[in-house]
Write an enzyme that holds these catalytic residues in place. Sequence first.
Site, PDB file in Angstrom:
ATOM      1  N   PHE A   1      -0.217   7.300  13.921  1.00 16.72           N
ATOM      2  CA  PHE A   1      -1.049   8.697  14.427  1.00 16.72           C
ATOM      3  C   PHE A   1      -0.518   9.801  13.684  1.00 16.72           C
ATOM      4  O   PHE A   1      -0.866  11.057  14.013  1.00 16.72           O
ATOM      5  CB  PHE A   1      -0.622   8.958  15.885  1.00 16.72           C
ATOM      6  CG  PHE A   1      -0.812   7.523  16.754  1.00 16.72           C
ATOM      7  CD1 PHE A   1      -2.262   7.721  17.158  1.00 16.72           C
ATOM      8  CD2 PHE A   1      -0.119   6.837  17.268  1.00 16.72           C
ATOM      9  CE1 PHE A   1      -2.857   6.505  17.802  1.00 16.72           C
ATOM     10  CE2 PHE A   1      -0.558   5.685  18.028  1.00 16.72           C
ATOM     11  CZ  PHE A   1      -1.916   5.590  18.212  1.00 16.72           C
TER      12      PHE A   1
ATOM     13  N   CYS B   1     -10.060   9.515   8.357  1.00 12.19           N
ATOM     14  CA  CYS B   1      -9.944   8.954   9.293  1.00 12.19           C
ATOM     15  C   CYS B   1     -11.122   9.132  10.464  1.00 12.19           C
ATOM     16  O   CYS B   1     -11.781   8.091  10.788  1.00 12.19           O
ATOM     17  CB  CYS B   1      -8.418   8.860  10.413  1.00 12.19           C
ATOM     18  SG  CYS B   1      -7.239   8.001   9.337  1.00 12.19           S
ATOM     19  N   PHE B   2     -11.343  10.137  10.821  1.00 10.82           N
ATOM     20  CA  PHE B   2     -12.281  10.657  11.754  1.00 10.82           C
ATOM     21  C   PHE B   2     -13.657  10.082  11.803  1.00 10.82           C
ATOM     22  O   PHE B   2     -14.072   9.152  12.537  1.00 10.82           O
ATOM     23  CB  PHE B   2     -12.460  12.249  12.090  1.00 10.82           C
ATOM     24  CG  PHE B   2     -11.023  12.674  12.562  1.00 10.82           C
ATOM     25  CD1 PHE B   2     -10.194  11.871  13.089  1.00 10.82           C
ATOM     26  CD2 PHE B   2     -11.145  14.172  12.794  1.00 10.82           C
ATOM     27  CE1 PHE B   2      -9.006  12.651  13.761  1.00 10.82           C
ATOM     28  CE2 PHE B   2     -10.014  14.971  13.381  1.00 10.82           C
ATOM     29  CZ  PHE B   2      -9.145  13.919  13.932  1.00 10.82           C
TER      30      PHE B   2
ATOM     31  N   GLY C   1       0.801  -1.237   0.018  1.00  6.28           N
ATOM     32  CA  GLY C   1       0.107  -0.088   0.000  1.00  6.28           C
ATOM     33  C   GLY C   1       0.860   1.166   0.054  1.00  6.28           C
ATOM     34  O   GLY C   1       1.603   1.686   1.130  1.00  6.28           O
TER      35      GLY C   1
ATOM     36  N   LEU D   1     -10.198  12.898  19.348  1.00  2.19           N
ATOM     37  CA  LEU D   1      -9.940  14.323  18.695  1.00  2.19           C
ATOM     38  C   LEU D   1     -11.058  15.030  17.873  1.00  2.19           C
ATOM     39  O   LEU D   1     -11.306  16.232  17.843  1.00  2.19           O
ATOM     40  CB  LEU D   1      -8.727  13.949  17.684  1.00  2.19           C
ATOM     41  CG  LEU D   1      -7.434  13.780  18.168  1.00  2.19           C
ATOM     42  CD1 LEU D   1      -6.238  13.035  17.176  1.00  2.19           C
ATOM     43  CD2 LEU D   1      -6.884  14.818  18.971  1.00  2.19           C
TER      44      LEU D   1
ATOM     45  N   TYR E   1      -1.219   7.538   1.690  1.00  2.00           N
ATOM     46  CA  TYR E   1      -0.807   8.729   2.240  1.00  2.00           C
ATOM     47  C   TYR E   1      -0.419   8.279   3.773  1.00  2.00           C
ATOM     48  O   TYR E   1       0.704   9.011   4.389  1.00  2.00           O
ATOM     49  CB  TYR E   1      -2.193   9.469   2.827  1.00  2.00           C
ATOM     50  CG  TYR E   1      -2.696  10.420   1.585  1.00  2.00           C
ATOM     51  CD1 TYR E   1      -2.083  11.610   1.363  1.00  2.00           C
ATOM     52  CD2 TYR E   1      -3.481   9.812   0.535  1.00  2.00           C
ATOM     53  CE1 TYR E   1      -2.468  12.328   0.247  1.00  2.00           C
ATOM     54  CE2 TYR E   1      -3.627  10.719  -0.511  1.00  2.00           C
ATOM     55  CZ  TYR E   1      -3.155  11.917  -0.654  1.00  2.00           C
ATOM     56  OH  TYR E   1      -3.484  12.573  -1.581  1.00  2.00           O
TER      57      TYR E   1
ATOM     58  N   LYS F   1      -6.136   3.364  18.728  1.00  2.24           N
ATOM     59  CA  LYS F   1      -6.003   4.239  17.737  1.00  2.24           C
ATOM     60  C   LYS F   1      -7.486   4.822  17.105  1.00  2.24           C
ATOM     61  O   LYS F   1      -7.766   5.756  16.966  1.00  2.24           O
ATOM     62  CB  LYS F   1      -5.677   3.293  16.297  1.00  2.24           C
ATOM     63  CG  LYS F   1      -5.806   3.895  14.896  1.00  2.24           C
ATOM     64  CD  LYS F   1      -4.791   5.177  14.667  1.00  2.24           C
ATOM     65  CE  LYS F   1      -5.106   5.786  13.374  1.00  2.24           C
ATOM     66  NZ  LYS F   1      -4.437   6.762  13.042  1.00  2.24           N
TER      67      LYS F   1
ATOM     68  N   ALA G   1     -11.452   9.116  17.896  1.00  2.53           N
ATOM     69  CA  ALA G   1     -12.670   9.521  18.212  1.00  2.53           C
ATOM     70  C   ALA G   1     -12.468  10.880  19.268  1.00  2.53           C
ATOM     71  O   ALA G   1     -13.628  11.569  19.169  1.00  2.53           O
ATOM     72  CB  ALA G   1     -13.353   8.497  18.998  1.00  2.53           C
TER      73      ALA G   1
HETATM   74  C1  UDX Z   1      -6.110  12.506  12.079  1.00  5.19           C
HETATM   75  C2  UDX Z   1      -5.420  12.428  13.328  1.00  5.19           C
HETATM   76  O1  UDX Z   1      -5.089  13.717  13.704  1.00  5.19           O
HETATM   77  C3  UDX Z   1      -4.017  11.415  13.335  1.00  5.19           C
HETATM   78  O2  UDX Z   1      -3.423  11.359  14.366  1.00  5.19           O
HETATM   79  C4  UDX Z   1      -4.506  10.135  12.576  1.00  5.19           C
HETATM   80  O3  UDX Z   1      -3.604   9.317  12.448  1.00  5.19           O
HETATM   81  C5  UDX Z   1      -5.319  10.456  11.331  1.00  5.19           C
HETATM   82  O4  UDX Z   1      -6.499  11.307  11.540  1.00  5.19           O
HETATM   83  P1  UDX Z   1      -5.770  13.851   9.853  1.00  5.19           P
HETATM   84  O5  UDX Z   1      -7.193  13.302   9.309  1.00  5.19           O
HETATM   85  O6  UDX Z   1      -4.665  13.644   8.768  1.00  5.19           O
HETATM   86  O7  UDX Z   1      -5.342  13.085  11.063  1.00  5.19           O
HETATM   87  O8  UDX Z   1      -5.844  15.487  10.014  1.00  5.19           O
HETATM   88  P2  UDX Z   1      -6.321  16.550  11.286  1.00  5.19           P
HETATM   89  O9  UDX Z   1      -5.170  17.347  11.492  1.00  5.19           O
HETATM   90  O10 UDX Z   1      -6.511  15.466  12.551  1.00  5.19           O
HETATM   91  O11 UDX Z   1      -7.720  17.083  10.703  1.00  5.19           O
HETATM   92  C6  UDX Z   1      -8.810  16.369  10.563  1.00  5.19           C
HETATM   93  C7  UDX Z   1     -10.001  17.282  10.217  1.00  5.19           C
HETATM   94  O12 UDX Z   1     -10.278  18.155  11.453  1.00  5.19           O
HETATM   95  C8  UDX Z   1      -9.504  18.304   9.103  1.00  5.19           C
HETATM   96  O13 UDX Z   1     -10.598  18.420   8.184  1.00  5.19           O
HETATM   97  C9  UDX Z   1      -9.228  19.562   9.820  1.00  5.19           C
HETATM   98  O14 UDX Z   1      -9.472  20.730   9.272  1.00  5.19           O
HETATM   99  C10 UDX Z   1     -10.220  19.576  11.119  1.00  5.19           C
HETATM  100  N1  UDX Z   1      -9.985  20.514  12.367  1.00  5.19           N
HETATM  101  C11 UDX Z   1      -8.766  19.906  12.911  1.00  5.19           C
HETATM  102  C12 UDX Z   1     -10.920  21.236  12.863  1.00  5.19           C
HETATM  103  O15 UDX Z   1     -11.838  21.459  12.188  1.00  5.19           O
HETATM  104  N2  UDX Z   1     -10.498  21.761  13.896  1.00  5.19           N
HETATM  105  C13 UDX Z   1      -9.247  21.637  14.491  1.00  5.19           C
HETATM  106  O16 UDX Z   1      -9.165  22.278  15.600  1.00  5.19           O
HETATM  107  C14 UDX Z   1      -8.499  20.624  14.185  1.00  5.19           C
HETATM  108  P1  ADP Z   2      -4.009   5.571   3.596  1.00 10.73           P
HETATM  109  O1  ADP Z   2      -4.478   6.905   3.783  1.00 10.73           O
HETATM  110  O2  ADP Z   2      -4.534   4.543   4.552  1.00 10.73           O
HETATM  111  O3  ADP Z   2      -2.738   5.373   3.114  1.00 10.73           O
HETATM  112  P2  ADP Z   2      -4.630   5.282   0.401  1.00 10.73           P
HETATM  113  O4  ADP Z   2      -5.870   5.038  -0.001  1.00 10.73           O
HETATM  114  O5  ADP Z   2      -3.759   6.266   0.104  1.00 10.73           O
HETATM  115  O6  ADP Z   2      -4.863   5.044   2.132  1.00 10.73           O
HETATM  116  O7  ADP Z   2      -3.612   4.156   0.139  1.00 10.73           O
HETATM  117  C1  ADP Z   2      -3.775   2.519   0.123  1.00 10.73           C
HETATM  118  C2  ADP Z   2      -3.090   1.968  -1.106  1.00 10.73           C
HETATM  119  O8  ADP Z   2      -3.137   0.563  -1.050  1.00 10.73           O
HETATM  120  C3  ADP Z   2      -3.603   2.403  -2.568  1.00 10.73           C
HETATM  121  O9  ADP Z   2      -2.707   2.983  -3.045  1.00 10.73           O
HETATM  122  C4  ADP Z   2      -4.286   1.118  -3.071  1.00 10.73           C
HETATM  123  O10 ADP Z   2      -3.960   1.077  -4.533  1.00 10.73           O
HETATM  124  C5  ADP Z   2      -3.452   0.004  -2.456  1.00 10.73           C
HETATM  125  N1  ADP Z   2      -3.858  -1.572  -2.189  1.00 10.73           N
HETATM  126  C6  ADP Z   2      -5.144  -1.742  -1.873  1.00 10.73           C
HETATM  127  N2  ADP Z   2      -5.212  -3.001  -2.001  1.00 10.73           N
HETATM  128  C7  ADP Z   2      -3.876  -3.739  -2.216  1.00 10.73           C
HETATM  129  C8  ADP Z   2      -3.590  -4.866  -2.402  1.00 10.73           C
HETATM  130  N3  ADP Z   2      -4.201  -6.093  -2.229  1.00 10.73           N
HETATM  131  N4  ADP Z   2      -2.161  -5.069  -2.618  1.00 10.73           N
HETATM  132  C9  ADP Z   2      -1.485  -3.829  -2.922  1.00 10.73           C
HETATM  133  N5  ADP Z   2      -1.798  -2.482  -2.766  1.00 10.73           N
HETATM  134  C10 ADP Z   2      -3.062  -2.310  -2.241  1.00 10.73           C
END
Ligand code: UDX
Ligand code: ADP
Length: 459
Positions: free
Chosen positions: A163, A273-274, A10, A224, A13, A217, A222
Amino acid sequence: MKIKSICCIGAGYVGGPTMAVIAKNNPHLKITIVDINQARIDAWNDVDVSKLPIYEPGLADIVKETRGKNLFFSTDIDAAIDEAEMIFISVNTPTKTYGKGKGMAADLKYIELCARNIANVAKTDKIVVEKSTLPVRTAEAIKSILHNTGNNINFHILSNPEFLAEGTAIEDLLNPDRVLIGGECEEAIEALANIYSSWVADDRILRTNLWSSELSKLTANAFLAQRISSINSISELCELTGANVNEVAKAIGMDSRIGSKFLKASVGFGGSCFQKDILNLVYIARSYGLTEVADYWEQVIIMNDHQKRRFSDRLIKTLYNTVSGKKIALLGWAFKKDTNDTRESAAIYVADHLLNEQANISVFDPKVPHTKVQTDLNYLNTRSEAENESGAISVDSAYEAANDAHAIAIMTEWDEFKTYDWKTIYSKMKKPAFIFDGRNILDKSEMENIGFDYYSIGQ
Ligand code: UDX
Ligand code: ADP
């Protein structure tokens, strides 16, 4: 046990930045990131690092430094699994869109495919690390698939949730608050801890059992998200009472028990995630019959949906109760600044509401490709692709988006938005010219002095 070779399944991100940072800090470790998506792997291998498939500050430099030395990108999944002693699973786990648990549970089909792939290919013992966020007890499912292959290979399963937040991924990876490793086999746990210990202090590496790690995790996300929904709920009250949500957030945040982070009122949280993790938590709680627990966490999502809806309703109401045929400029499409990721971005939902009211949407985002706007709207399945295409376009600059627009809605807190020549933007717009600042990034009195009708969140 000292690991020499890693495979990460994978290249997204999570997998991309995480492995790049591990590679940078462990020059003697060979890391191969594999993916089924050929275009994505080609982009990771592009000599021009500005073309990497994900935008993340600082990432391109690390890729330049490590790629071809000890970091490799490939679609040859079997070869990478075969060679590796440790395999990270970092594939996507979206919310199910079909069948039982639709709209709530995580879809584990990609995880299961990976486990089966590993089971088929492995000829030597492997440590398998769950990196993707997963429902509690997924490790058990992976274990069961791996241990039923009948080829006498030992698999140790670890949970090592990531995280990092997008937009600050490299910084978060280089200086993590903590690294969490859950597992049953001490030797496997220490093999992974040893990799992190090349740049993370040992007292920041937590060892727990598998299920605690998996649940931590979901719980962290949840909590946050809950803070954001809490402050957003107060923002609505502020708009009616004359209180200012920024002042309230500052006042409560100075209480060290509450803390000042994650109290920014906004148009609503997005990201991969959220929402997914809370839905997961709710689904698990319901499946154990814990109705009150499930309802409690579900409210965080309900509040977030309400905030997005409330934002578009307020815009429509202010524009004399109709946006039909009116051009509305959306500044920002990513779910937060400094990323090109748009998953669950509030902008998508606001655009959808406005399209339902027959608005003409013009989007500008500094990092999101033009085509993504259409893909994201089509994914909602609200209307035909042709209707999305005629209703929403993505343009090259904020000035172009604002041309002849009745209103601007700020969806993402990109720093560059603060540096614009807002007088010029004002001169290009229909009058009265409205700004709906979904991120509270502009100065109210400055905008009003220019002539704008300025609305922000919670003021
Ligand atoms: C989140 C967690 O922070 C991270 O630990 C986990 O691994 C993945 O999920 P992410 O979704 O990448 O990370 O970004 P984050 O900075 O948490 O922001 C999430 C959303 O909340 C964004 O849309 C952001 O704009 C919003 N946000 C954040 C607010 O609206 N207000 C805030 O005070 C903080
Ligand atoms: P994340 O934010 O969790 O990293 P993404 O969607 O950005 O999620 O990345 C997940 C990646 O996993 C994608 O690029 C997708 O093509 C890859 N993927 C999904 N299933 C498989 C699989 N069975 N073998 C290899 N790669 C895979």
